[in-house]
Scaffold this active site. Structure first.
Site, PDB file in Angstrom:
ATOM      1  N   GLU A  88       0.825  -1.229   0.000  1.00 48.06           N
ATOM      2  CA  GLU A  88       0.000   0.000   0.000  1.00 48.06           C
ATOM      3  C   GLU A  88       0.854   1.273   0.000  1.00 48.06           C
ATOM      4  O   GLU A  88       0.667   2.156   0.849  1.00 48.06           O
ATOM      5  CB  GLU A  88      -0.970  -0.006   1.200  1.00 48.06           C
ATOM      6  CG  GLU A  88      -1.972  -1.137   1.124  1.00 48.06           C
ATOM      7  CD  GLU A  88      -3.091  -1.058   2.167  1.00 48.06           C
ATOM      8  OE1 GLU A  88      -2.989  -0.265   3.116  1.00 48.06           O
ATOM      9  OE2 GLU A  88      -4.077  -1.813   2.024  1.00 48.06           O
ATOM     10  N   GLU A 143      -5.404  -8.596  -0.403  1.00 51.18           N
ATOM     11  CA  GLU A 143      -6.118  -8.303   0.858  1.00 51.18           C
ATOM     12  C   GLU A 143      -7.575  -8.036   0.505  1.00 51.18           C
ATOM     13  O   GLU A 143      -7.854  -7.095  -0.252  1.00 51.18           O
ATOM     14  CB  GLU A 143      -5.554  -7.063   1.565  1.00 51.18           C
ATOM     15  CG  GLU A 143      -4.274  -7.302   2.315  1.00 51.18           C
ATOM     16  CD  GLU A 143      -3.819  -6.096   3.123  1.00 51.18           C
ATOM     17  OE1 GLU A 143      -4.678  -5.384   3.691  1.00 51.18           O
ATOM     18  OE2 GLU A 143      -2.602  -5.864   3.159  1.00 51.18           O
TER      19      GLU A 143
HETATM   20  O1  AHR Z   1      -5.196  -5.963   7.126  1.00 51.61           O
HETATM   21  C1  AHR Z   1      -5.045  -4.798   7.895  1.00 51.61           C
HETATM   22  C2  AHR Z   1      -4.336  -3.666   7.153  1.00 51.61           C
HETATM   23  O2  AHR Z   1      -5.163  -3.226   6.112  1.00 51.61           O
HETATM   24  C3  AHR Z   1      -3.046  -4.021   6.466  1.00 51.61           C
HETATM   25  O3  AHR Z   1      -1.949  -3.941   7.297  1.00 51.61           O
HETATM   26  C4  AHR Z   1      -2.956  -2.982   5.386  1.00 51.61           C
HETATM   27  O4  AHR Z   1      -2.229  -3.423   4.264  1.00 51.61           O
HETATM   28  C5  AHR Z   1      -4.405  -2.649   5.082  1.00 51.61           C
HETATM   29  O5  AHR Z   1      -4.623  -1.283   5.058  1.00 51.61           O
END
Ligand code: AHR
Length: 505
Positions: free
Chosen positions: A173, A292
């Site tokens: 990110e 994610e």
């Molecule tokens: O999964 C929690 C957080 O969400 C992670 O660390 C990040 O990559 C995302 O913003």
């Protein structure tokens, strides 16, 4: 009651089901690692401190790959603090979550866990506070056979054979203002390209994931992907997508239709990748790693639920409802129907932190509601994904506009002819009749299970760990041209069919 129709035709395939679509994510955050996968002294832990109840549920969930060690955590992480004799490992400050990181679990412990759990690892390198050299050092430590500083260091730590980690994420990110070491798209694209070039010289067999946008609402979404790929297109294999869903305001229909947001997010990133390929006249295809995704009640997250600088604080241990399970099942349907381009996906996270598996120090692990549609899909979405175009009445969402009331996806095992149909009814008031025309052989139903339709706010908990489980349904009927099934209001269904055995004359 209303009706939705769809045709299931084995001639119309999208792609084989990618094995790594059913991945997850373990971050050094909250109690995912400490008190989750690793809890020395717990009655369920083995001699190395790995919780066997968590390993058992991870296998049952059907997890094929796990991304590690972050997440935002990775952008300040010094991997070498987490290897070697435990007595020599320092406790450090984790700036992402403002926690104390004891470093008693690191790369080699994760790899031991991965082997025991039978999952393929995906490793992220720190491109926040670190860069090309450190990514190379870590890769040398992990994958180089021996005879050099970092590979010999690994061997001196008791790990003779290289880990041979195939897939590496180039940071995390990096567009986010919350990220340590945030960069512009062009800055990050240059760094990702140079890191990729150097890493490939150490191990040409690896595959690399560049960071896409942190979510579809980022003001730079689209531009970020284009800028990163303008710099790194030729040297990366994947671009990442992240998305967490929750209900906004009182738009429940919009929440139930989260899969539609996922659909258009994926299609936007595919278009951007292919735009850059066309500009470069490149025959390569960059695929998508949705590394994610999950539901996350971010509007309830204050950033810190416990005092700062605690060890393994309780962070975002969201408890999921039946309705959440319906939405999650639908999100998996979105991933499946994009499996020609999304070939890696990681449910974030695995244990305790926005997770399908929950633990407590004084009891065994249990399954959250969202565990069930994931486990059933991972087990029964086998073979090829079929192209299904349901014809459904529409519902109105105040944030998304018109959305289909019913969504349908299917997979078919070409060896056995077994077909699995996944269907969601997003209507809050009415059951739907799903009429499926099944082209080819006649089918019979071998299993019909569902979640939802009732007790939509029910959850599983430590005291009632089996309150929510999928229930079987007999509300289907085989018809001459296919079958019909009833889908209760707000429900996720899985219907498995097999070619009907023809009686001998
Ligand atoms: O999964 C929690 C957080 O969400 C992670 O660390 C990040 O990559 C995302 O913003």
């Amino acid at each position: 009651m209303f009706t939705c129709t769809a045709t299931i035709d084995p001639a119309f395939t999208i792609a084989p089901v990618p094995p790594r679509l059913f991945g997850s994510f373990v971050e050094h955050m909250g109690r995912c690692v400490y008190g989750g996968v690793y809890e020395p002294g717990h009655p369920e832990a083995d001699v190395d401190g790995l919780r066997l109840d968590v390993i058992k549920l991870t296998r049952e969930l059907g997890i094929s790959t796990v991304r590690y060690p972050g997440g935002n955590f990775v952008s300040g992480h010094r991997w070498e603090d987490g290897v070697g004799p435990r007595a020599d490992r320092p406790a450090t400050l984790d700036l992402a979550w403002r926690s104390v990181e004891p470093n008693t679990f690191g790369l080699n412990e994760f790899m031991a866990w991965a082997r025991q759990t039978d999952i393929e690892p995906i490793m992220a390198v720190n491109l926040g506070t670190r860069g090309v050299q450190d990514a190379c050092n870590l890769l040398e430590y992990a994958n180089f056979p021996g005879g050099t500083h970092y590979s010999d260091l690994r061997i001196s730590h008791g790990v003779r054979e290289p880990h041979r980690i195939k897939t590496w994420c180039l940071g995390n990110e990096m567009d986010g203002p919350w990220q340590i070491g945030q960069k512009t798209g062009t800055e990050y694209g240059r760094l990702a390209a140079e890191t990729a070039k150097a890493m490939r010289r150490i191990d040409p067999t690896i595959e690399l994931v560049a960071c896409g946008s942190s979510n579809v609402r980022m003001p730079t979404f689209g531009t970020w992907e284009a800028q990163v790929l303008d710099e790194a297109y030729d040297v990366v294999d994947y671009i990442s997508l992240h998305a967490y869903f929750e209900q906004h305001g009182d738009d429940r229909v919009g929440f139930l239709a989260s899969a539609q947001v996922m659909d258009s997010f994926i299609e936007g990133v595919v278009a951007t990748c292919d735009h850059i390929a066309a500009k470069r006249r490149s025959p390569r295809k960059v695929n998508l790693a949705f590394d994610e995704w999950n539901l996350w009640y971010e509007n309830r997250f204050t950033g810190q639920d416990e005092p700062e600088w605690a060890r393994a604080p309780r962070l975002i241990e969201d408890e999921y409802t039946v309705e959440d399970a319906v939405v999650l099942g639908n999100l998996l349907m979105s991933l499946l129907r994009h499996s020609d381009r999304v070939t890696i996906a990681c449910l974030a996270q695995l244990v305790n932190v926005i997770a399908p598996i929950r633990t407590e120090p004084d009891t065994g692990a249990w399954r959250q509601t969202i565990f069930h549609p994931f486990a059933l899909t991972a087990r029964h979405a086998v073979g090829e994904v079929l192209r299904v175009e349901p014809v459904s009445p529409m519902l109105h969402s105040t944030t998304l506009g018109d959305v289909a009331a019913v969504d349908v996806t299917a997979t078919r095992n070409p060896e056995t002819g077994e077909t699995t149909i996944f269907a969601v009814n997003r209507d809050e008031r009415q059951p739907a009749t799903l009429r499926l025309r099944m082209a080819g052989e006649e089918h019979e139903v071998v299993e019909h299970v569902l979640l939802g339709g009732q007790d939509l706010l029910a959850t599983n908990s430590r005291t009632a760990p089996r309150r929510v489980e999928p229930r079987s349904s007999t509300r289907h009927q085989v018809e001459p041209t296919g079958l019909s099934a009833q889908l209760p209001p707000v429900s996720w269904s899985m219907i498995r069919t097999a070619p009907r055995a023809v009686a001998a004359p």
